[in-house]
Design a protein around this motif. Structure first.
Motif, PDB file in Angstrom:
ATOM      1  N   THR A 156      87.831   1.300  -7.960  1.00 18.46           N
ATOM      2  CA  THR A 156      88.495   1.256  -6.661  1.00 18.46           C
ATOM      3  C   THR A 156      87.513   0.936  -5.543  1.00 18.46           C
ATOM      4  N   LEU A 157      86.242   1.208  -5.763  1.00 12.76           N
ATOM      5  CA  LEU A 157      85.239   0.868  -4.749  1.00 12.76           C
ATOM      6  C   LEU A 157      85.166  -0.636  -4.552  1.00 12.76           C
ATOM      7  N   ILE A 158      85.117  -1.371  -5.640  1.00 15.45           N
ATOM      8  CA  ILE A 158      85.036  -2.830  -5.533  1.00 15.45           C
ATOM      9  C   ILE A 158      86.320  -3.388  -4.942  1.00 15.45           C
ATOM     10  N   ARG A 159      87.469  -2.848  -5.362  1.00 14.94           N
ATOM     11  CA  ARG A 159      88.740  -3.310  -4.791  1.00 14.94           C
ATOM     12  C   ARG A 159      88.824  -2.990  -3.309  1.00 14.94           C
ATOM     13  N   THR A 160      88.325  -1.825  -2.923  1.00 15.94           N
ATOM     14  CA  THR A 160      88.332  -1.451  -1.504  1.00 15.94           C
ATOM     15  C   THR A 160      87.442  -2.384  -0.702  1.00 15.94           C
ATOM     16  N   LEU A 161      86.316  -2.739  -1.274  1.00 13.95           N
ATOM     17  CA  LEU A 161      85.375  -3.598  -0.546  1.00 13.95           C
ATOM     18  C   LEU A 161      85.815  -5.059  -0.520  1.00 13.95           C
ATOM     19  N   MET A 162      86.834  -5.419  -1.292  1.00  7.91           N
ATOM     20  CA  MET A 162      87.395  -6.767  -1.202  1.00  7.91           C
ATOM     21  C   MET A 162      88.296  -6.912   0.015  1.00  7.91           C
ATOM     22  N   THR A 163      88.670  -5.801   0.599  1.00  4.00           N
ATOM     23  CA  THR A 163      89.427  -5.815   1.852  1.00  4.00           C
ATOM     24  C   THR A 163      88.435  -6.033   2.997  1.00  4.00           C
ATOM     25  N   PRO A 164      88.904  -6.139   4.222  1.00  3.56           N
ATOM     26  CA  PRO A 164      87.959  -6.314   5.335  1.00  3.56           C
ATOM     27  C   PRO A 164      87.050  -5.112   5.596  1.00  3.56           C
ATOM     28  N   LEU A 165      87.234  -4.026   4.866  1.00  2.25           N
ATOM     29  CA  LEU A 165      86.410  -2.835   5.042  1.00  2.25           C
ATOM     30  C   LEU A 165      85.004  -3.083   4.497  1.00  2.25           C
ATOM     31  N   SER A 166      84.003  -2.812   5.313  1.00  2.00           N
ATOM     32  CA  SER A 166      82.619  -3.003   4.877  1.00  2.00           C
ATOM     33  C   SER A 166      82.126  -1.760   4.136  1.00  2.00           C
ATOM     34  N   LEU A 167      81.036  -1.926   3.410  1.00  2.29           N
ATOM     35  CA  LEU A 167      80.449  -0.800   2.681  1.00  2.29           C
ATOM     36  C   LEU A 167      79.978   0.280   3.649  1.00  2.29           C
ATOM     37  N   GLU A 168      79.410  -0.136   4.784  1.00  4.90           N
ATOM     38  CA  GLU A 168      78.960   0.843   5.789  1.00  4.90           C
ATOM     39  C   GLU A 168      80.130   1.681   6.286  1.00  4.90           C
ATOM     40  N   ARG A 169      81.222   1.008   6.574  1.00  3.87           N
ATOM     41  CA  ARG A 169      82.408   1.712   7.081  1.00  3.87           C
ATOM     42  C   ARG A 169      82.999   2.626   6.003  1.00  3.87           C
ATOM     43  N   PHE A 170      83.007   2.147   4.758  1.00  2.18           N
ATOM     44  CA  PHE A 170      83.508   2.958   3.649  1.00  2.18           C
ATOM     45  C   PHE A 170      82.702   4.240   3.523  1.00  2.18           C
ATOM     46  N   ILE A 171      81.367   4.126   3.537  1.00  2.00           N
ATOM     47  CA  ILE A 171      80.507   5.302   3.402  1.00  2.00           C
ATOM     48  C   ILE A 171      80.695   6.230   4.601  1.00  2.00           C
ATOM     49  N   LEU A 172      80.793   5.668   5.798  1.00  2.00           N
ATOM     50  CA  LEU A 172      80.991   6.490   6.996  1.00  2.00           C
ATOM     51  C   LEU A 172      82.303   7.261   6.922  1.00  2.00           C
ATOM     52  N   GLU A 173      83.377   6.576   6.568  1.00  2.00           N
ATOM     53  CA  GLU A 173      84.684   7.244   6.521  1.00  2.00           C
ATOM     54  C   GLU A 173      84.760   8.263   5.382  1.00  2.00           C
ATOM     55  N   LYS A 174      84.139   7.943   4.251  1.00  2.00           N
ATOM     56  CA  LYS A 174      84.103   8.898   3.138  1.00  2.00           C
ATOM     57  C   LYS A 174      83.301  10.141   3.546  1.00  2.00           C
ATOM     58  N   THR A 175      82.200   9.919   4.255  1.00  2.00           N
ATOM     59  CA  THR A 175      81.370  11.030   4.715  1.00  2.00           C
ATOM     60  C   THR A 175      82.134  11.906   5.695  1.00  2.00           C
ATOM     61  N   ILE A 176      82.827  11.301   6.628  1.00  2.00           N
ATOM     62  CA  ILE A 176      83.600  12.070   7.614  1.00  2.00           C
ATOM     63  C   ILE A 176      84.685  12.892   6.915  1.00  2.00           C
ATOM     64  N   ALA A 177      85.374  12.291   5.954  1.00  2.00           N
ATOM     65  CA  ALA A 177      86.419  13.029   5.226  1.00  2.00           C
ATOM     66  C   ALA A 177      85.826  14.209   4.464  1.00  2.00           C
ATOM     67  N   LEU A 178      84.691  13.996   3.816  1.00  2.00           N
ATOM     68  CA  LEU A 178      84.059  15.082   3.059  1.00  2.00           C
ATOM     69  C   LEU A 178      83.517  16.172   3.989  1.00  2.00           C
ATOM     70  N   ILE A 179      83.012  15.780   5.157  1.00  2.00           N
ATOM     71  CA  ILE A 179      82.542  16.770   6.130  1.00  2.00           C
ATOM     72  C   ILE A 179      83.704  17.624   6.613  1.00  2.00           C
ATOM     73  N   LEU A 180      84.850  16.998   6.849  1.00  2.00           N
ATOM     74  CA  LEU A 180      86.020  17.773   7.284  1.00  2.00           C
ATOM     75  C   LEU A 180      86.437  18.785   6.211  1.00  2.00           C
ATOM     76  N   ILE A 181      86.407  18.376   4.952  1.00  2.00           N
ATOM     77  CA  ILE A 181      86.743  19.299   3.864  1.00  2.00           C
ATOM     78  C   ILE A 181      85.724  20.443   3.803  1.00  2.00           C
ATOM     79  N   ALA A 182      84.440  20.100   3.931  1.00  2.00           N
ATOM     80  CA  ALA A 182      83.400  21.136   3.899  1.00  2.00           C
ATOM     81  C   ALA A 182      83.520  22.076   5.099  1.00  2.00           C
ATOM     82  N   MET A 183      83.857  21.540   6.266  1.00  2.00           N
ATOM     83  CA  MET A 183      84.037  22.390   7.447  1.00  2.00           C
ATOM     84  C   MET A 183      85.209  23.347   7.238  1.00  2.00           C
TER      85      MET A 183
END
Length: 192
Positions: free
Chosen positions: A26-53
């Motif tokens: 799903t990572l490769i499929r996600t990156l085939m969209t206009p979403l960049s790897l930087e944005r993917f990592i940032l958004e994944k990090t924010i989601a995980l931080i919210l869960i940890a908080m």
């Protein structure tokens, strides 16, 4: 206990979710969209931080309700800041570990191989006074030790937030280094 639970949650969430994204393609499929790897990592990090908080808030509520640990109102903001930075640093490290794992089991084992020695060197089980000097220096450089000391300075000593910089800045560096490593390794994998 708060620091140990947050470490395991952050480590495992970050490493397992990235491994799942990679193994299910799903990572490769996600990156085939206009979403960049930087944005993917940032958004994944924010989601995980919210869960940890959320986990941190639950731990604090349990400490208050069941163990009658009173936290002064003026220490809540520094406490949540420590939980945020501490969780983010382990999420970054967990994402970096996930790039080395091929399966979820391997990711879990990698996190355990890294976190168990950190627990023993953090001063939680064995006091620093009983350790050899090399182990003391190594233990003081670990992110779990910095998180424990930051939590102690907020909850026990009720120090001002500006005194936390000595603990939080290295945690931020750990998190950024982990995210940077994850970005570089994932980018190399995606380019191949």
């Amino acid at each position: 206990i708060i620091s140990i639970v947050l470490m395991f949650i952050s480590f495992l969430l970050a490493s397992i979710t990235i491994v799942q994204e990679r193994s299910k393609k799903t990572l490769i499929r996600t990156l085939m969209t206009p979403l960049s790897l930087e944005r993917f990592i940032l958004e994944k990090t924010i989601a995980l931080i919210l869960i940890a908080m959320l986990q941190g808030i639950i731990l604090i509520i349990v400490a208050f309700v069941f163990y009658r640990i009173a936290i002064p109102i003026n220490q809540l903001a520094p406490l949540f800041l420590v939980v945020l930075v501490y969780s983010a640093s382990f999420i970054g490290i967990g994402m970096a570990l996930a790039t080395f794992a091929e399966s979820e089991n391997t990711a879990m084992l990698l996190t355990l191989v890294l976190s168990i020695p950190m627990l023993f060197l953090s001063g939680v089980f064995f006091p620093f006074e009983t350790m050899p000097p090399l182990m003391i220096h190594l233990g003081n450089a670990l992110p779990i030790t910095m998180g424990i000391k930051a939590l102690a300075s907020v909850l026990i000593y009720q120090e001002a937030p500006d005194l936390l910089a000595g603990y939080l800045l290295p945690l931020i560096v750990y998190g950024i280094a982990g995210l940077g490593t994850a970005y570089l390794l994932l980018r190399r994998e995606v380019m191949e």
